[in-house]
Design a protein around this motif. Structure first.
Motif, PDB file in Angstrom:
ATOM      1  N   VAL A 255       0.848  -1.207   0.000  1.00 12.87           N
ATOM      2  CA  VAL A 255       0.000   0.000   0.000  1.00 12.87           C
ATOM      3  C   VAL A 255       0.880   1.253   0.000  1.00 12.87           C
ATOM      4  O   VAL A 255       0.632   2.199  -0.756  1.00 12.87           O
ATOM      5  CB  VAL A 255      -0.945   0.000   1.237  1.00 12.87           C
ATOM      6  N   PHE A 259       0.882   4.035  -3.067  1.00 11.76           N
ATOM      7  CA  PHE A 259       0.486   5.446  -2.937  1.00 11.76           C
ATOM      8  C   PHE A 259       1.675   6.399  -3.011  1.00 11.76           C
ATOM      9  O   PHE A 259       1.513   7.538  -3.449  1.00 11.76           O
ATOM     10  CB  PHE A 259      -0.361   5.648  -1.672  1.00 11.76           C
ATOM     11  N   TYR A 276     -14.276  10.993  -7.656  1.00 12.26           N
ATOM     12  CA  TYR A 276     -14.124  10.576  -6.261  1.00 12.26           C
ATOM     13  C   TYR A 276     -14.943  11.481  -5.347  1.00 12.26           C
ATOM     14  O   TYR A 276     -14.804  12.709  -5.376  1.00 12.26           O
ATOM     15  CB  TYR A 276     -12.650  10.638  -5.883  1.00 12.26           C
ATOM     16  N   GLY A 301      -5.816   7.428   7.187  1.00  5.61           N
ATOM     17  CA  GLY A 301      -5.468   7.251   5.775  1.00  5.61           C
ATOM     18  C   GLY A 301      -5.764   8.536   5.029  1.00  5.61           C
ATOM     19  O   GLY A 301      -6.488   8.546   4.037  1.00  5.61           O
ATOM     20  N   CYS A 302      -5.165   9.613   5.527  1.00  9.80           N
ATOM     21  CA  CYS A 302      -5.558  10.963   5.049  1.00  9.80           C
ATOM     22  C   CYS A 302      -5.141  11.207   3.609  1.00  9.80           C
ATOM     23  O   CYS A 302      -5.674  12.115   2.957  1.00  9.80           O
ATOM     24  CB  CYS A 302      -4.950  12.030   5.948  1.00  9.80           C
ATOM     25  N   GLY A 303      -4.177  10.409   3.089  1.00 12.07           N
ATOM     26  CA  GLY A 303      -3.749  10.621   1.710  1.00 12.07           C
ATOM     27  C   GLY A 303      -3.249  12.046   1.511  1.00 12.07           C
ATOM     28  O   GLY A 303      -2.518  12.596   2.343  1.00 12.07           O
ATOM     29  N   LEU A 306      -7.602  15.269   1.013  1.00  8.03           N
ATOM     30  CA  LEU A 306      -8.896  15.690   0.453  1.00  8.03           C
ATOM     31  C   LEU A 306      -9.981  15.710   1.530  1.00  8.03           C
ATOM     32  O   LEU A 306     -10.837  16.609   1.551  1.00  8.03           O
ATOM     33  CB  LEU A 306      -9.318  14.742  -0.683  1.00  8.03           C
ATOM     34  N   ASP A 322      -1.165   8.534   7.628  1.00 10.48           N
ATOM     35  CA  ASP A 322      -1.189   7.741   6.393  1.00 10.48           C
ATOM     36  C   ASP A 322       0.100   6.942   6.298  1.00 10.48           C
ATOM     37  O   ASP A 322       1.156   7.371   6.752  1.00 10.48           O
ATOM     38  CB  ASP A 322      -1.317   8.661   5.171  1.00 10.48           C
ATOM     39  N   LEU A 323      -0.019   5.768   5.677  1.00 10.97           N
ATOM     40  CA  LEU A 323       1.143   4.894   5.505  1.00 10.97           C
ATOM     41  C   LEU A 323       2.163   5.468   4.530  1.00 10.97           C
ATOM     42  O   LEU A 323       3.345   5.160   4.621  1.00 10.97           O
ATOM     43  CB  LEU A 323       0.680   3.551   4.916  1.00 10.97           C
ATOM     44  N   GLY A 343       2.233   6.587   9.219  1.00  9.57           N
ATOM     45  CA  GLY A 343       2.083   5.369  10.008  1.00  9.57           C
ATOM     46  C   GLY A 343       0.785   4.668   9.671  1.00  9.57           C
ATOM     47  O   GLY A 343       0.029   5.074   8.785  1.00  9.57           O
ATOM     48  N   ASP A 344       0.577   3.587  10.386  1.00  7.91           N
ATOM     49  CA  ASP A 344      -0.592   2.749  10.141  1.00  7.91           C
ATOM     50  C   ASP A 344      -1.788   3.266  10.937  1.00  7.91           C
ATOM     51  O   ASP A 344      -1.642   3.773  12.046  1.00  7.91           O
ATOM     52  CB  ASP A 344      -0.263   1.314  10.573  1.00  7.91           C
ATOM     53  N   VAL A 345      -2.950   3.108  10.353  1.00  8.19           N
ATOM     54  CA  VAL A 345      -4.200   3.496  10.995  1.00  8.19           C
ATOM     55  C   VAL A 345      -4.289   2.910  12.405  1.00  8.19           C
ATOM     56  O   VAL A 345      -4.579   3.621  13.373  1.00  8.19           O
ATOM     57  CB  VAL A 345      -5.376   2.986  10.131  1.00  8.19           C
ATOM     58  N   ALA A 370     -11.953   7.827   4.711  1.00 11.54           N
ATOM     59  CA  ALA A 370     -12.537   7.942   3.370  1.00 11.54           C
ATOM     60  C   ALA A 370     -11.754   7.075   2.402  1.00 11.54           C
ATOM     61  O   ALA A 370     -10.581   7.359   2.119  1.00 11.54           O
ATOM     62  CB  ALA A 370     -12.499   9.417   2.922  1.00 11.54           C
ATOM     63  N   ASP A 371     -12.394   6.024   1.916  1.00  7.67           N
ATOM     64  CA  ASP A 371     -11.792   5.141   0.919  1.00  7.67           C
ATOM     65  C   ASP A 371     -10.459   4.538   1.399  1.00  7.67           C
ATOM     66  O   ASP A 371      -9.527   4.408   0.622  1.00  7.67           O
ATOM     67  CB  ASP A 371     -11.565   5.923  -0.385  1.00  7.67           C
TER      68      ASP A 371
END
Ligand SMILES: C[S@@+](CC[C@H](N)C(=O)[O-])C[C@H]1O[C@@H](n2cnc3c(N)ncnc32)[C@H](O)[C@@H]1O
Length: 461
Positions: A255, A259, A276, A301-303, A306, A322-323, A343-345, A370-371
């Motif tokens: 993952v 990303f 999206y 997982g804020c990416g 968004l 976020d990872l 980091g991990d959720v 989100a997703d």
């Protein structure tokens, strides 16, 4: 490190007898000739014995010490090799090959710190010497300096993109560093050029395993096994494990690599091409349920941020995790978040899992995903950790892709889908109350809405 050409070479090369006395000053050609004849006849021990006589005859001859070093290296007598190369370099430090030989023999002798020192001097002098960069990388790796080693492997492979050893070693370092996709991209062109090379197929198979692509891993490993009749590479065991269903879940490394690579295009592709809408749908759902603003919000997982854009106005304190470091860089550039971590959720929700993450204390008012749960199959740990991390009355809002039936499943798109009944069961098991669970379309794919589910669960007061 100090070497003394007048001192005898370590005794280990001379197990088979003492050198006969030879008048000092001149190394008879005959000794060189005999030594090299033995070396080329695959008798490195005999060759070393002869070259040792040459060293005794003329201790000031760098050629004699270097010849002894070569023979000792071939005989796996690393102590003698180090000593003899050291003497050769002391006699004439201008001979590049002897200096490289010394660095290499130090590494083989299990002295990585000295090897790193020797190689770093050589690499600084000739940055375009691929073999030196490769040796430097190996020495750094042996010393445990993985990140620097990876950079040196990259340099070595860039200087010699067709060098199989350099590419193989770079690929292992990439897999280790979590960039198995990078490894596949480098290995595949070599394998296409030499389709009968079992080692390359095996390495590709391992990279696909790291990427949690069992079908591709199996295809590569089967080719390796067919070409490697005695299975010296160990492909069969990996095949058996894959056939038994191991390695089918998505790894964090996969993952993150996915990303990290996608970060530059993410906003444009997702919002532009894929319609999206997950953050927007979640914000509307949260608003519909009410609950005020000024909230402590954690974006899981804020990416690229968004959901941060969508939820900022609701948040008194907005944090994200976020990872993927590159996605987090993009989120940071928005200057929206009060806190951001790579980091991990699960670790962000339960700081005891990764103290290095050091997130703010629990007691979140709102957790948003989100997703993101589409990259996590088994949601039990996430629901449990969410329940612990929420304050009473706090909420967990997320989108998933919908699975008809029960449980969860990894689809051909390499994302998980989760069933409604499964979400309800997970929430209940964690002690969360579902306030809303409804169909949604978080994105489109090939022009068609992807069937999704949106839920908001609450930790009871
Ligand atoms: C499709 S993106 C969505 C990003 C963001 N939530 C948004 O709405 O734009 C999925 C993100 O989840 C992250 N991710 C996936 N699994 C994760 C995990 N276990 N822990 C932390 N982040 C994760 C990925 O790195 C990626 O940035």
């Amino acid at each position: 490190m100090s070497f003394d050409p007048t001192a005898p070479a370590p005794i280990s090369a001379d197990r088979e007898g003492s050198p006969a006395p030879i008048p000092p000053g001149v190394v008879p050609d005959l000794l060189f000739q005999t030594g090299y004849d033995r070396l080329y006849a695959d008798d490195p021990v005999g060759a070393a014995r002869t070259f040792r006589k040459a060293c005794a005859a003329d201790p000031a001859s760098g050629d004699a010490w270097a010849a002894l070093a070569d023979a000792a290296q071939a005989a796996d007598d690393t102590a003698t090799a180090v000593h003899a190369y050291g003497c050769a370099v002391l006699i004439d430090s201008g001979v590049w090959a002897w200096r490289v030989g010394l660095a290499d023999s130090l590494l083989r002798a299990g002295r990585p710190t000295a090897a790193v020192a020797a190689y770093s001097g050589l690499a600084a002098e000739r940055p375009d010497a691929a073999l030196v960069r490769l040796g430097f990388a190996r020495a750094l790796l042996a010393e445990g300096r993985k990140d620097e080693a990876l950079e040196e492997f990259r340099e070595a492979a860039a200087l010699r993109p067709d060098d199989r050893d350099a590419v193989l070693e770079l690929s292992s370092a990439l897999i280790e560093a979590g960039d198995a996709l990078g490894a596949v991209e480098r290995l595949q062109p070599l394998s296409r050029r030499d389709p009968d090379d079992a080692v390359l197929h095996h390495a590709i198979g391992r990279a696909w395993i790291a990427l949690r692509e069992p079908e591709k891993a199996l295809a590569a490993l089967r080719k390796a096994r067919d070409l490697d009749s005695d299975d010296s590479l160990g492909s069969a065991a990996l095949i058996a494990a894959l056939e038994a269903g191991e390695g089918a879940d998505l790894s964090a490394a996969y993952v993150r690599a996915l990303f990290d690579r996608y970060a530059d295009r993410f906003d444009q592709d997702l919002v532009g091409k894929l319609g999206y809408a997950a953050p927007e749908l979640l914000r509307r759902a949260v608003d519909r349920l009410g609950g005020g603003n000024g909230l402590r919000v954690l974006d899981l997982g804020c990416g690229t941020g968004l959901a941060g854009v969508t939820f900022r106005s609701l948040a008194g304190h907005l944090a994200g995790v976020d990872l993927s470091p590159r996605m987090v860089d993009k989120a940071r550039a928005r200057a929206l978040y009060d806190d951001l971590w790579v980091g991990d959720v699960a670790a962000a929700l339960d700081p005891t899992l990764d103290p290095a993450l050091d997130p703010a204390p629990a007691g979140w008012d709102l957790l948003v995903a989100a997703d993101v749960l589409v990259y996590i199959g088994d949601l039990a740990p996430v629901f449990r950790a969410a329940a612990d991390a929420l304050r009473p009355g706090g909420r967990f809002a997320a989108t998933v892709e919908r699975l008809d039936g029960d449980g969860f499943a990894l689809g051909p798109t390499r994302r998980y889908a989760h069933a409604e009944a499964y979400l309800r069961a997970m929430a209940e098991a964690a002690g969360l109350r579902i306030l809303m669970l409804e169909p949604c379309a978080p994105r489109r794919e090939k022009g068609v809405d992807v069937p999704g589910l949106l839920f908001v669960a609450e930790k009871p007061l």
